[in-house]
Design a protein around this motif. Structure first.
Motif, PDB file in Angstrom:
ATOM      1  N   PHE A 205       4.039   5.840  -4.776  1.00 27.32           N
ATOM      2  CA  PHE A 205       4.132   6.405  -6.132  1.00 27.32           C
ATOM      3  C   PHE A 205       3.219   7.628  -6.172  1.00 27.32           C
ATOM      4  O   PHE A 205       2.078   7.564  -5.735  1.00 27.32           O
TER       5      PHE A 205
ATOM      6  N   ARG B 285       0.869  -1.172   0.000  1.00 29.52           N
ATOM      7  CA  ARG B 285       0.000   0.000   0.000  1.00 29.52           C
ATOM      8  C   ARG B 285       0.904   1.219   0.000  1.00 29.52           C
ATOM      9  O   ARG B 285       2.092   1.123   0.337  1.00 29.52           O
ATOM     10  N   MET B 286       0.361   2.347  -0.422  1.00 24.74           N
ATOM     11  CA  MET B 286       1.184   3.546  -0.486  1.00 24.74           C
ATOM     12  C   MET B 286       1.437   4.072   0.933  1.00 24.74           C
ATOM     13  O   MET B 286       0.498   4.259   1.706  1.00 24.74           O
TER      14      MET B 286
ATOM     15  N   ARG C 191     -12.391  -1.302  -2.421  1.00 27.02           N
ATOM     16  CA  ARG C 191     -11.741  -1.981  -3.537  1.00 27.02           C
ATOM     17  C   ARG C 191     -12.778  -2.550  -4.483  1.00 27.02           C
ATOM     18  O   ARG C 191     -13.773  -3.128  -4.044  1.00 27.02           O
TER      19      ARG C 191
ATOM     20  N   SER D 218      -5.247   6.844   3.397  1.00 27.67           N
ATOM     21  CA  SER D 218      -5.690   7.766   2.352  1.00 27.67           C
ATOM     22  C   SER D 218      -7.217   7.816   2.332  1.00 27.67           C
ATOM     23  O   SER D 218      -7.881   6.780   2.359  1.00 27.67           O
TER      24      SER D 218
ATOM     25  N   ARG E 211       2.936   7.095   3.251  1.00 29.70           N
ATOM     26  CA  ARG E 211       3.169   8.540   3.079  1.00 29.70           C
ATOM     27  C   ARG E 211       3.831   9.190   4.290  1.00 29.70           C
ATOM     28  O   ARG E 211       3.787  10.393   4.440  1.00 29.70           O
TER      29      ARG E 211
ATOM     30  N   SER F 255      -8.983   8.324  -0.076  1.00 29.85           N
ATOM     31  CA  SER F 255      -9.457   7.658  -1.315  1.00 29.85           C
ATOM     32  C   SER F 255      -9.876   6.218  -1.050  1.00 29.85           C
ATOM     33  O   SER F 255     -10.721   5.672  -1.769  1.00 29.85           O
ATOM     34  N   LEU F 256      -9.279   5.597  -0.013  1.00 28.28           N
ATOM     35  CA  LEU F 256      -9.562   4.173   0.226  1.00 28.28           C
ATOM     36  C   LEU F 256     -11.002   3.946   0.659  1.00 28.28           C
ATOM     37  O   LEU F 256     -11.501   2.826   0.584  1.00 28.28           O
TER      38      LEU F 256
HETATM   39  C1  LIG Z   1      -0.586   6.685 -11.318  1.00 28.17           C
HETATM   40  C2  LIG Z   1      -0.738   6.940  -9.832  1.00 28.17           C
HETATM   41  C3  LIG Z   1      -0.669   8.232  -9.353  1.00 28.17           C
HETATM   42  C4  LIG Z   1      -0.798   8.464  -7.982  1.00 28.17           C
HETATM   43  N1  LIG Z   1      -0.644   9.748  -7.536  1.00 28.17           N
HETATM   44  C5  LIG Z   1      -0.638   9.957  -6.201  1.00 28.17           C
HETATM   45  C6  LIG Z   1      -0.339  11.260  -5.701  1.00 28.17           C
HETATM   46  O1  LIG Z   1      -0.062  12.189  -6.459  1.00 28.17           O
HETATM   47  N2  LIG Z   1      -0.315  11.421  -4.360  1.00 28.17           N
HETATM   48  C7  LIG Z   1      -0.562  10.383  -3.490  1.00 28.17           C
HETATM   49  O2  LIG Z   1      -0.504  10.599  -2.288  1.00 28.17           O
HETATM   50  N3  LIG Z   1      -0.857   9.142  -3.939  1.00 28.17           N
HETATM   51  C8  LIG Z   1      -0.888   8.905  -5.259  1.00 28.17           C
HETATM   52  N4  LIG Z   1      -1.154   7.644  -5.738  1.00 28.17           N
HETATM   53  C9  LIG Z   1      -1.498   6.570  -4.799  1.00 28.17           C
HETATM   54  C10 LIG Z   1      -2.986   6.231  -4.814  1.00 28.17           C
HETATM   55  O3  LIG Z   1      -3.706   7.233  -4.121  1.00 28.17           O
HETATM   56  C11 LIG Z   1      -3.181   4.864  -4.169  1.00 28.17           C
HETATM   57  O4  LIG Z   1      -2.501   3.897  -4.931  1.00 28.17           O
HETATM   58  C12 LIG Z   1      -4.655   4.469  -4.070  1.00 28.17           C
HETATM   59  O5  LIG Z   1      -5.364   5.354  -3.237  1.00 28.17           O
HETATM   60  C13 LIG Z   1      -4.809   3.050  -3.507  1.00 28.17           C
HETATM   61  O6  LIG Z   1      -4.154   2.942  -2.266  1.00 28.17           O
HETATM   62  P1  LIG Z   1      -2.988   1.866  -2.016  1.00 28.17           P
HETATM   63  O7  LIG Z   1      -2.012   1.984  -3.150  1.00 28.17           O
HETATM   64  O8  LIG Z   1      -2.405   2.268  -0.695  1.00 28.17           O
HETATM   65  O9  LIG Z   1      -3.639   0.517  -2.009  1.00 28.17           O
HETATM   66  C14 LIG Z   1      -1.040   7.397  -7.092  1.00 28.17           C
HETATM   67  C15 LIG Z   1      -1.110   6.095  -7.586  1.00 28.17           C
HETATM   68  C16 LIG Z   1      -0.943   5.863  -8.938  1.00 28.17           C
HETATM   69  C17 LIG Z   1      -0.989   4.431  -9.442  1.00 28.17           C
END
Ligand SMILES: Cc1cc2nc3c(=O)[nH]c(=O)nc-3n(C[C@H](O)[C@H](O)[C@H](O)COP(=O)(O)O)c2cc1C
Length: 219
Positions: free
Chosen positions: A160, A30-31, A205, A198, A33, A200-201
């Motif tokens: 990313f 997972r991302m 899914r 985040s 931060r 967004s989650l």
């Molecule tokens: C192409 C791409 C661009 C993204 N850009 C951002 C970003 O600018 N800032 C950020 O915090 N996360 C960014 N993300 C992360 C997404 O927010 C994250 O992958 C999504 O919410 C799902 O969460 P997870 O990867 O933790 O499962 C990006 C992901 C991708 C694949």
């Protein structure tokens, strides 16, 4: 799978369950931060992650990707200074800027146009209309995913994220990145610190059955 049976590299592999370790790495990714700023990532680990990236697949084996590695305080500070709005420090930037390593992934369109103009491909017109989907960005994204998965495997966190379009010229100028190379995104890497989920989650899914069309779209 039938086509794989008999390939020497697959002997003893076909029919066995998928690697538990791989499933775990995918599940845990997972991302991240926020990072432990006091814990550097060993150089050999960073090299391994970049080594995974170059094992990504690429159209025509064009390998049109290049990475900018920023692993010292001066270059990291410069990256954040040119890619964010001066004076606007939020929780996202505070956490992300603690990462000891940033890798910026660049796609190189000309590597594909050159490769596909070679005799075995023969697209000598170098017409971009042949590329309704720009594989240079796709392949660089695949390479980036290998870095993200590799980071999990190494016990690290990674994220990313995009470089804002209006910041790209300043980014290029700050790091001498030629116009031919597009920064498709950057990856922070480091040991994880506590971070916020985040928002967004909350979207949830879209699980596999919701996105898989079997036999026919809508079927
Ligand atoms: C192409 C791409 C661009 C993204 N850009 C951002 C970003 O600018 N800032 C950020 O915090 N996360 C960014 N993300 C992360 C997404 O927010 C994250 O992958 C999504 O919410 C799902 O969460 P997870 O990867 O933790 O499962 C990006 C992901 C991708 C694949």
């Amino acid at each position: 799978m039938a086509r794989l049976v008999g390939h020497p590299a697959d002997r003893g592999r076909v029919g066995r369950p998928a690697s538990v370790e791989f499933a775990e790495v995918v599940r845990r990714r997972r991302m991240v931060r926020n990072y432990d700023a006091d814990r550097p990532v060993p150089a050999e680990v960073v090299d391994r992650l970049l080594g995974y990236a170059v094992h990504a697949p690429s159209a025509g084996f064009s390998q049109g990707w290049e990475f900018l590695l920023l692993d010292d305080a001066e270059s990291r500070d410069r990256f954040w200074a040119v890619t964010t709005t001066p004076g606007e420090v939020d929780g996202w930037l505070e956490g992300m800027s603690r990462a000891p390593v940033i890798v910026v992934a660049h796609s190189h369109r000309d590597a594909y146009l050159d490769r596909y103009a070679e005799p075995d491909k023969g697209w000598t017109d170098r017409d971009e209309a042949r590329w309704p989907v720009p594989y240079w960005h796709i392949d660089t994204g695949m390479a980036s995913l290998l870095i993200l998965l590799g980071a999990v495997d190494e016990g690290l966190g990674a994220c990313f994220f995009g470089v804002p379009p209006d910041r790209i010229p300043a980014y290029r100028a700050a790091f001498d990145v030629p116009e031919a190379y597009m920064p498709i995104g950057a990856i922070t890497i480091g040991y994880r610190a506590e971070d916020r989920r985040s928002p967004s989650l909350k979207r949830g899914r879209r699980e596999q059955p919701m996105v898989t069309h079997r036999g026919r779209w809508g079927g």
